[in-house]
Design a protein around this motif. Structure first.
Motif, PDB file in Angstrom:
ATOM      1  N   ARG A  15      11.916   8.576   8.910  1.00 42.83           N
ATOM      2  CA  ARG A  15      12.034   9.256   7.631  1.00 42.83           C
ATOM      3  C   ARG A  15      11.395  10.648   7.723  1.00 42.83           C
ATOM      4  O   ARG A  15      11.937  11.628   7.258  1.00 42.83           O
ATOM      5  CB  ARG A  15      11.293   8.403   6.608  1.00 42.83           C
ATOM      6  N   ARG A  16      10.255  10.679   8.334  1.00 49.18           N
ATOM      7  CA  ARG A  16       9.549  11.950   8.412  1.00 49.18           C
ATOM      8  C   ARG A  16      10.349  12.954   9.221  1.00 49.18           C
ATOM      9  O   ARG A  16      10.466  14.114   8.866  1.00 49.18           O
ATOM     10  CB  ARG A  16       8.184  11.725   9.062  1.00 49.18           C
ATOM     11  N   LEU A  19      13.111  14.205   7.098  1.00 49.24           N
ATOM     12  CA  LEU A  19      12.638  15.159   6.104  1.00 49.24           C
ATOM     13  C   LEU A  19      12.341  16.496   6.759  1.00 49.24           C
ATOM     14  O   LEU A  19      12.683  17.551   6.241  1.00 49.24           O
ATOM     15  CB  LEU A  19      11.377  14.617   5.419  1.00 49.24           C
ATOM     16  N   MET A  22      15.539  18.155   7.652  1.00 47.61           N
ATOM     17  CA  MET A  22      16.193  18.668   6.462  1.00 47.61           C
ATOM     18  C   MET A  22      15.486  19.919   5.994  1.00 47.61           C
ATOM     19  O   MET A  22      16.122  20.886   5.579  1.00 47.61           O
ATOM     20  CB  MET A  22      16.205  17.603   5.361  1.00 47.61           C
ATOM     21  N   ALA A  23      14.166  19.891   6.112  1.00 50.35           N
ATOM     22  CA  ALA A  23      13.384  21.021   5.636  1.00 50.35           C
ATOM     23  C   ALA A  23      13.693  22.263   6.461  1.00 50.35           C
ATOM     24  O   ALA A  23      13.754  23.373   5.931  1.00 50.35           O
ATOM     25  CB  ALA A  23      11.896  20.693   5.722  1.00 50.35           C
ATOM     26  N   ILE A  24      13.917  22.114   7.747  1.00 47.95           N
ATOM     27  CA  ILE A  24      14.194  23.304   8.552  1.00 47.95           C
ATOM     28  C   ILE A  24      15.689  23.574   8.614  1.00 47.95           C
ATOM     29  O   ILE A  24      16.147  24.430   9.347  1.00 47.95           O
ATOM     30  CB  ILE A  24      13.595  23.168   9.975  1.00 47.95           C
ATOM     31  N   THR A 133      15.454  -0.527  12.873  1.00 38.73           N
ATOM     32  CA  THR A 133      14.907  -0.601  11.517  1.00 38.73           C
ATOM     33  C   THR A 133      15.989  -0.920  10.497  1.00 38.73           C
ATOM     34  O   THR A 133      15.705  -1.094   9.328  1.00 38.73           O
ATOM     35  CB  THR A 133      14.272   0.741  11.124  1.00 38.73           C
TER      36      THR A 133
ATOM     37  N   PHE B 124      12.575  -5.801   3.963  1.00 34.76           N
ATOM     38  CA  PHE B 124      13.109  -4.522   4.380  1.00 34.76           C
ATOM     39  C   PHE B 124      13.675  -3.737   3.216  1.00 34.76           C
ATOM     40  O   PHE B 124      14.378  -4.308   2.404  1.00 34.76           O
ATOM     41  CB  PHE B 124      14.208  -4.768   5.422  1.00 34.76           C
ATOM     42  N   GLN B 177       8.727   3.230   2.689  1.00 42.65           N
ATOM     43  CA  GLN B 177       9.563   2.825   3.822  1.00 42.65           C
ATOM     44  C   GLN B 177       8.877   3.091   5.159  1.00 42.65           C
ATOM     45  O   GLN B 177       9.104   2.382   6.127  1.00 42.65           O
ATOM     46  CB  GLN B 177      10.930   3.508   3.749  1.00 42.65           C
ATOM     47  N   LYS B 178       8.068   4.142   5.199  1.00 41.34           N
ATOM     48  CA  LYS B 178       7.243   4.360   6.401  1.00 41.34           C
ATOM     49  C   LYS B 178       5.849   4.757   5.949  1.00 41.34           C
ATOM     50  O   LYS B 178       5.702   5.627   5.101  1.00 41.34           O
ATOM     51  CB  LYS B 178       7.853   5.477   7.267  1.00 41.34           C
ATOM     52  N   GLU B 180       3.441   6.736   6.401  1.00 45.52           N
ATOM     53  CA  GLU B 180       2.962   7.985   6.989  1.00 45.52           C
ATOM     54  C   GLU B 180       2.939   9.036   5.886  1.00 45.52           C
ATOM     55  O   GLU B 180       3.531   8.851   4.830  1.00 45.52           O
ATOM     56  CB  GLU B 180       3.815   8.368   8.206  1.00 45.52           C
ATOM     57  N   TYR B 182       4.214  11.922   4.917  1.00 50.62           N
ATOM     58  CA  TYR B 182       5.370  12.494   4.212  1.00 50.62           C
ATOM     59  C   TYR B 182       6.003  11.473   3.278  1.00 50.62           C
ATOM     60  O   TYR B 182       6.393  11.773   2.158  1.00 50.62           O
ATOM     61  CB  TYR B 182       6.404  13.029   5.219  1.00 50.62           C
ATOM     62  N   ASN B 183       6.157  10.242   3.790  1.00 51.60           N
ATOM     63  CA  ASN B 183       6.737   9.199   2.951  1.00 51.60           C
ATOM     64  C   ASN B 183       5.864   8.898   1.748  1.00 51.60           C
ATOM     65  O   ASN B 183       6.352   8.691   0.648  1.00 51.60           O
ATOM     66  CB  ASN B 183       6.899   7.938   3.802  1.00 51.60           C
ATOM     67  N   GLN B 186       6.153  11.656  -0.744  1.00 51.68           N
ATOM     68  CA  GLN B 186       7.428  11.552  -1.454  1.00 51.68           C
ATOM     69  C   GLN B 186       7.304  10.559  -2.616  1.00 51.68           C
ATOM     70  O   GLN B 186       7.763  10.804  -3.726  1.00 51.68           O
ATOM     71  CB  GLN B 186       8.508  11.094  -0.476  1.00 51.68           C
ATOM     72  N   PHE B 197      10.724  15.104  -3.877  1.00 54.12           N
ATOM     73  CA  PHE B 197      10.016  15.719  -2.757  1.00 54.12           C
ATOM     74  C   PHE B 197      10.991  16.247  -1.713  1.00 54.12           C
ATOM     75  O   PHE B 197      10.807  17.302  -1.126  1.00 54.12           O
ATOM     76  CB  PHE B 197       9.111  14.641  -2.172  1.00 54.12           C
ATOM     77  N   GLU B 198      12.060  15.466  -1.481  1.00 52.45           N
ATOM     78  CA  GLU B 198      12.991  15.823  -0.407  1.00 52.45           C
ATOM     79  C   GLU B 198      13.691  17.156  -0.669  1.00 52.45           C
ATOM     80  O   GLU B 198      14.240  17.754   0.244  1.00 52.45           O
ATOM     81  CB  GLU B 198      13.993  14.701  -0.149  1.00 52.45           C
ATOM     82  N   ALA B 202       9.757  23.091   2.900  1.00 57.65           N
ATOM     83  CA  ALA B 202       8.971  22.369   3.907  1.00 57.65           C
ATOM     84  C   ALA B 202       7.469  22.590   3.741  1.00 57.65           C
ATOM     85  O   ALA B 202       6.673  21.660   3.890  1.00 57.65           O
ATOM     86  CB  ALA B 202       9.410  22.789   5.301  1.00 57.65           C
ATOM     87  N   GLN B 205       6.107  20.515   0.969  1.00 56.59           N
ATOM     88  CA  GLN B 205       6.056  19.110   1.389  1.00 56.59           C
ATOM     89  C   GLN B 205       4.822  18.858   2.251  1.00 56.59           C
ATOM     90  O   GLN B 205       4.071  17.903   2.033  1.00 56.59           O
ATOM     91  CB  GLN B 205       7.300  18.754   2.217  1.00 56.59           C
ATOM     92  N   PHE B 237      -4.189  16.733  10.852  1.00 56.34           N
ATOM     93  CA  PHE B 237      -2.783  16.722  10.441  1.00 56.34           C
ATOM     94  C   PHE B 237      -2.160  18.049  10.869  1.00 56.34           C
ATOM     95  O   PHE B 237      -2.590  19.122  10.454  1.00 56.34           O
ATOM     96  CB  PHE B 237      -2.724  16.559   8.920  1.00 56.34           C
ATOM     97  N   THR B 426      13.840   2.809  -3.148  1.00 52.83           N
ATOM     98  CA  THR B 426      13.494   4.226  -3.266  1.00 52.83           C
ATOM     99  C   THR B 426      12.569   4.559  -4.429  1.00 52.83           C
ATOM    100  O   THR B 426      11.920   5.600  -4.398  1.00 52.83           O
ATOM    101  CB  THR B 426      14.771   5.078  -3.474  1.00 52.83           C
TER     102      THR B 426
END
Lengths: 444, 523
Positions: A15-16, A19, A22-24, A133, B124, B177-178, B180, B182-183, B186, B197-198, B202, B205, B237, B426
């Motif tokens: 996902r990251r 994202l 998509m961002a770039i 996944t 899932f 979903q993940k 981390e 960014y997720n 979001q 967020f999406e 960048a 974000q 980070f 989502t």
């Protein structure tokens, strides 16, 4: 950036990463599904698929890949019989299919090596190996998604239909979700009234249905007062459609009483035989994908008495279906695909508690394909003299499913949209380490 | 001519050309919805500016049913309706709202909504696992039942550390979903700022994600137990070139982070300060969307520059009202439910106003999947069976439990899926699909699932049997199903039907009413 590689690996992207891409600007949601497909869509000639799913894993030695030379240790009490194609033999419990062998081809090189029902069923029907996944959709659900997205299927009968019960093992639609799941008819087509869930009620006579429909029309006060409410429009439109199926001509496709008694008998007056007949009627009315779930092939114990019960039903149903489709000119546009998730151990286990049983066997098994542009009268792939290993021309699930996609005019490299917005290939990319025997070019 | 002028001209034309519509019984009263609240000043003045006027006031029957579905997701019983309709007091609508807001079904219904938004499911792609789902859902239920102020609820979700079973709010950081930064960012933007967020640049974000870059997870010896904690020792980070990413608030201000302080707390302090322009608007708008059927910003979770509020003053007032009452969501719902705006009819006053976005009517919506099947079960005295074969030991939901109470988004039925229950993947409001389709209609009209419920319906049959004469039977069926008495024309139509169709006329009538839009839609 190489967008193609991103697309190919969309499944594996986190996902990251998506994202970030998509961002770039490397990846845009709207750009994803627009991917050009290599195979020209005009190439496929198939319009429909009838999938006869033999869940539980039918034995290959007793059906499409007999080994008469291997002796009773492997064959038990059963023999092989010749077919109407020179040099091709099948199991003795399939005499009617033996007379139709020119119409179908046998895939004796099927293999994937997995012996678990769920995993093997997933592999054989999706063409994917589990472990990523994503839960991938079956071929049937992919086709449904494409039809919905293109708006090209207009029938009232759902495009993906199951006779009669859905399979419990896994969600056929995977990540594509509810809209691509099959409509399961329920009921029993061999009964006097085939009570198709939602279409033909088991309790209400058509007269009472008509009366209730009229009453409903009278009492829907909000619909009358609120004719100007745009929010109610979809309800009104879908109600009209529903009644057309319940009381109008569209639902008559399930009325097997409209067929001659001789033909019904020929298919076999049992749920499977009449499901085959119903499938033919559905194909005739333009339904693109019909799965007949014919389960009960998990014969760990006393397999031969069980096969003497089941194989004659399979024989009658499939042989009559092929003959009927061919005589109506429908076989050219209809893929008939028969098989289960794996085969069964070639060597019979005679001792208690098995008393002549066979166990799960993903290393080698057989499927049957016919129609839709697949040539009949051939045998693709071969197992060794006991049916233990594929010695020639293996066919992996992705090889077979890719071939069916091509028959349907869909590139095996095409994608479907994941609900999260990115595109996922319909089949895994062929990498150097991917075992493959290639698509079934021999049959085209 | 500018667009504005065209719109004004069109509005004038519409109002001039449109003849006065008579109120429609039994839905509307012969009076215009009253101006009783600052909400109404803001809505009705805006309507007047475009040549429109407020709609008719709904009848007691429609109001009672509307608030019952909006506040509790529950069909009013015949007994409740009788008591409400017999009540002669002038403030009975407000008292009904108070009673509903204090009820358990209120907590159940909004727990369902929050579990949708917070992605509460075992499997899932969220993978909370069953025990954590139960703990998290109960935390949400308890928060709503005790009316925990929404800012404190949000702070709990944003800042809790601890185990997923014992400190259930920590599951917020697992229900993505993940796991981390960014997720998580979001999910935070969507849930608390109503923002996608999406669609952000960048840098914006990354700036928000940085606040969640010290969230760490560890498992324990207990099966599927997981501890969420602040780990200051996690690596810095950085972006893909290895350069550090600073924590930047979504308004562009750089955060000064103390390495010893959990940056989630710093973010929560920023988000939940009174002058924050995102938090209060997002939740006020969400509540408005839930009750009125359309956000002032719409979609309600798509706040961005290109998507301005339909009525900025109204949104600002609701935000202010919410902040000044200490983020008490019940109080906000009470304000909205009491407004003339909310009490308008759902039938457009003029055909040409049917697409008006300025809240000149209550927007009808099909009942949510769970609410619809619960209503049918309540009428017929039947229940649904839910179970999950994953993981072992299998989960079985007791038959007494309602569908609204399903804690786990992974536990579903063919019905709830068909009728658009969200997958909880989502957290967007749009994941729930309440649009009717033919498959749903076929199911409601003719499936054995629904028809079998009418075959049972023991209490319903008894109530009808106890009616003294056929006219009373018709009245009883209408009260049970549509929460109102039939009109004279409806009564006569039903009686005529019962004379010709003698087998089970009242079951047929009930079935017809259940299949009518009036039953299936909040209106």
């Amino acid at each position: 950036m190489k967008p193609r590689n991103i697309l190919r690996d969309a499944d594996a992207l986190s996902r990251r990463e998506i994202l970030r891409l998509m961002a770039i600007g490397a990846l845009t949601v709207s750009a994803l599904p627009a991917r050009a497909e290599k195979t020209p869509s005009g190439k496929g000639t198939a319009r429909s698929v009838i999938q006869i799913w033999l869940s539980g894993g039918p034995t290959h030695l007793d059906t499409f890949d007999p080994k008469p030379e291997a002796g009773t240790e492997y064959m038990g009490p059963l023999r092989a019989i010749p077919t109407n194609v020179d040099g091709v033999q099948i199991g003795e419990l399939l005499p009617l299919l033996a007379k139709q062998a020119d119409k179908y081809s046998l895939l004796r090189g099927m293999t994937h090596g997995n012996n678990g029902h769920e995993t093997a069923a997933y592999m054989v029907q999706t063409g994917w190996t589990p472990g990523g996944t994503l839960v991938h959709p079956c071929l049937s659900a992919v086709l449904t998604q494409r039809l919905i997205a293109a708006g090209s299927y207009k029938g009232l009968i759902p495009p993906y239909l199951v006779l009669t019960q859905p399979q419990g093992r896994f969600s056929e639609a995977g990540f594509l979700g509810q809209r691509c799941k099959p409509f399961a008819t329920g009921g029993d087509p061999s009964q006097a009234r085939f009570t198709v869930e939602g279409v033909v009620s088991k309790d209400l006579t058509p007269e009472r249905q008509e009366a209730r429909k009229t009453l409903l029309g009278q009492v829907d006060a909000l619909a009358q007062a609120g004719a100007t409410m745009p929010e109610l429009a979809p309800a009104a439109a879908s109600e009209r459609e529903a009644w057309e199926l319940i009381l109008g001509p569209a639902g008559k496709v399930f009325d097997l009483g409209q067929e001659a008694k001789e033909l019904r008998d020929k298919y076999g007056m049992n749920p499977f035989g009449q499901s085959c007949l119903a499938a033919r009627r559905l194909v005739e009315s333009g339904v693109p994908y019909i799965t007949i779930n014919f389960g009960g092939w998990d014969h760990h114990k006393q397999i031969f008495p069980a096969l003497r019960q089941k194989l004659p039903q399979l024989d009658r149903g499939v042989a009559s279906l092929l003959e009927d489709l061919a005589s109506r000119g429908l076989l050219e546009s209809t893929v008939v695909w028969v098989g289960g998730e794996f085969g069964r151990t070639p060597k019979v286990q005679p001792e208690a508690p098995w008393n002549g049983g066979r166990h799960h066997f993903g290393q080698a098994f057989s499927h049957l394909v016919a129609g839709g542009g697949f040539r009949g009268g051939s045998v693709i792939g071969a197992t060794d003299k006991t049916g233990d290993t594929v010695k020639d021309r293996p066919i992996y699930p992705w090889d077979l499913i890719g071939s069916i996609y091509e028959r349907l005019g869909l590139s095996p490299e095409a994608t479907v949209p994941h609900p999260s917005g990115y595109a996922v290939r319909v089949l895994p990319p062929m990498e150097a380490k991917t075992p493959t025997g290639g698509r079934l070019k021999e049959l085209v | 001519m500018t667009t504005g002028k065209i719109l004004i001209a069109a509005a004038l034309l519409a109002s001039a050309a449109w003849p006065q519509r008579e109120p429609i019984a039994p839905f509307e009263l012969p009076q215009t919805a009253p101006r009783v609240s600052p909400i109404d000043d803001l809505v009705f003045d805006k309507l007047a500016a475009s040549g429109k006027k407020p709609n008719y006031l709904v009848s007691d029957e429609v109001y009672a049913r509307r608030v019952a579905f909006d506040l509790t997701g529950t069909l009013p019983t015949a007994a409740e309706m009788r008591a409400f309709l017999a009540d002669r007091s002038t403030n009975k609508r407000a008292r009904l709202v108070d009673r509903l807001l204090a009820s358990d079904p209120y907590a159940s219904y909004f727990t369902m909504k929050w579990c949708d938004l917070l992605r509460v499911k075992s499997e899932f792609p969220i993978n909370l696992w069953p025990n954590a789902v139960q703990a998290y859902q109960r935390f949400i239920y308890a928060s709503i039942k005790t009316n925990l102020p929404f800012d404190r609820f949000s702070r709990a979700l944003l800042t809790t550390s601890g185990g997923n079973f014992l400190d259930p709010a920590a599951n917020f950081y697992r229900a993505v979903q993940k796991k981390e930064p960014y997720n998580i960012a979001q999910a935070v933007a969507l849930t608390f700022m109503g923002a996608r967020f999406e669609a952000w640049p960048a840098a914006k974000q990354a700036g928000l994600a940085a606040f969640f870059s010290k969230v760490a997870y560890k498992s324990t010896l207990e099966w599927k137990e997981e501890i969420v904690f602040f780990d200051p020792d996690l690596p810095a980070f950085t972006n893909e070139r290895g350069q550090p990413i600073d924590a930047v608030f979504p308004d562009g201000a750089r955060a000064a982070l103390d390495p010893a302080v959990d940056p989630r707390k710093t973010f929560a302090d920023w988000l939940l300060r009174p002058e924050n322009p995102y938090f209060g608007k997002a939740i006020a708008n969400r509540v408005w969307y839930w009750m009125m059927g359309r956000g002032i910003v719409h979609e309600p979770d798509d706040f961005r520059d290109g998507n301005p509020p339909q009525n900025a003053a109204l949104l600002a007032w609701l935000e202010g009202a919410l902040a000044s009452n200490g983020y008490d969501l019940k109080a906000l719902m009470r304000l909205i439910a009491a407004s003339g705006t909310y009490q308008q009819s759902s039938i457009p006053l003029a055909v040409s106003w049917s697409n008006d976005l300025n809240f000149s009517r209550y927007l009808p919506r099909r009942l949510e999947a769970e609410v619809l099947i619960d209503a049918i079960c309540q009428l017929t005295g039947t229940s649904e069976s839910y179970s999950s074969p994953i993981p072992e030991p299998f989960t079985f939901i007791p038959p007494s439990s309602r569908s609204v109470d399903l804690a786990d988004g992974s536990i579903n039925s063919a019905f709830t899926e068909m009728f658009g229950r969200p997958a909880r993947d989502t957290g967007t409001e749009a994941e729930r699909n309440n649009t009717p389709n033919a498959e749903q209609k076929i199911h409601l009209l003719n499936s054995s699932h629904i028809l079998d419920k009418f075959k049972q319906a023991r209490n319903f049959r008894r109530a009808i049997a106890q009616a003294k004469d056929p006219e009373k039977s018709v009245d009883e069926v209408y009260l049970w199903v549509l929460s109102r008495a039939p009109t004279e024309a409806e009564r006569q139509a039903a009686l005529a039907y019962s004379k010709v169709n003698r087998a089970e006329p009242w079951i047929d009538l009930a079935w017809s009413l259940v299949n009518a839009n009036e039953f299936q839609f909040k209106h």
